[in-house]
Design an enzyme around this catalytic site. Structure first.
Site, PDB file in Angstrom:
ATOM      1  N   LYS A 121       3.842   1.926 -40.477  1.00 48.94           N
ATOM      2  CA  LYS A 121       2.379   1.916 -40.539  1.00 48.94           C
ATOM      3  C   LYS A 121       1.811   3.253 -40.048  1.00 48.94           C
ATOM      4  O   LYS A 121       0.968   3.859 -40.704  1.00 48.94           O
ATOM      5  CB  LYS A 121       1.823   0.762 -39.699  1.00 48.94           C
ATOM      6  N   ASP A 139      -2.177  -2.627 -41.518  1.00 48.82           N
ATOM      7  CA  ASP A 139      -2.317  -3.175 -40.168  1.00 48.82           C
ATOM      8  C   ASP A 139      -2.782  -4.621 -40.293  1.00 48.82           C
ATOM      9  O   ASP A 139      -2.862  -5.171 -41.394  1.00 48.82           O
ATOM     10  CB  ASP A 139      -3.278  -2.323 -39.313  1.00 48.82           C
TER      11      ASP A 139
END
Ligand code: SF4
Length: 215
Positions: A121, A139
């Site tokens: 991420k 996320d």
């Protein structure tokens, strides 16, 4: 509604209502963005922005951060979540950044993930925000909002969501789409109680169509 139509509607609505979305993290260069993104895990951008001015004054470069130690880093970041772990990761990240990359943040996904504290991420955020490379960082907001709207189908993991969103959005829109979904999740499509009455996506939102107007 077909998936193609749903994506088209979402792009149309966000393009009109959020034409130039940006990260709410404050930074001046790739190193500062990397530090801010590492600090932002499980923590609000507001809190990170309150910490980073003092942090960057004390550690203006990866070299200075590498030469520091975990305890002094901890003292500067202790008001954010998981400060022990983040102090350790930031210190080790800086050491590796200096030793392997000469203090220059790499723009490559695989190389970025070699840095301590940098997962998929974070690496996606860096290549997208700092280097303008098409990527979708997933996320908790992106995962939830894209599932509710129906941009993803039966996704069980962030990787699956990333794959579906990358396939659904045109690559030149991806950097905007990442911020659209995060900001929408943060302020409108909230986790516990989505503010559907204030949302402009009801017409193309799977959750709204199946749970709000026709439960
Ligand atoms: S209509 Fe409700 S559930 Fe759907 S995106 Fe908007 S806020 Fe979220």
């Amino acid at each position: 509604m077909t998936q193609k139509d749903r994506y088209a509607k979402v792009i149309q609505w966000f393009s009109a209502n959020m034409p130039n979305p940006k990260t709410e993290l404050e930074y001046r260069n790739e190193y500062e963005l990397l530090v801010a993104v590492i600090l932002s895990a499980q923590c609000t951008d507001k809190r990170v922005n309150a910490i980073t001015p003092a942090f960057f004054e004390q550690y203006p470069t990866p070299q200075v951060l590498a030469a520091s130690n975990e305890e002094s880093i901890y003292q500067v970041i202790k008001s954010c979540s998981y400060p022990n772990n983040k102090a350790k990761n930031l210190h080790n990240m800086a050491i590796k950044l200096v030793e392997k990359f000469n203090g220059v943040v790499p723009s490559d996904m695989a190389l970025l993930q070699e840095l301590p504290g940098v997962g998929r991420k974070t690496a996606n955020v860096i290549i997208s925000v700092a280097f303008g490379i098409p990527a979708m960082a997933v996320d908790t907001h992106v995962f939830r909002v894209s599932a509710r709207i129906g941009l993803t189908q039966n996704s069980k993991t962030p990787e699956d969501t990333e794959k579906q969103l990358v396939a659904g959005f045109p690559s030149e829109i991806l950097h905007h789409a990442h911020h659209w979904l995060i900001l929408h999740g943060r302020y409108v499509c909230k986790a516990r109680k989505p503010l559907c009455n204030e949302c402009g996506l009801t017409e193309c939102c799977d959750f709204y169509q199946h749970n709000i107007i026709a439960p």
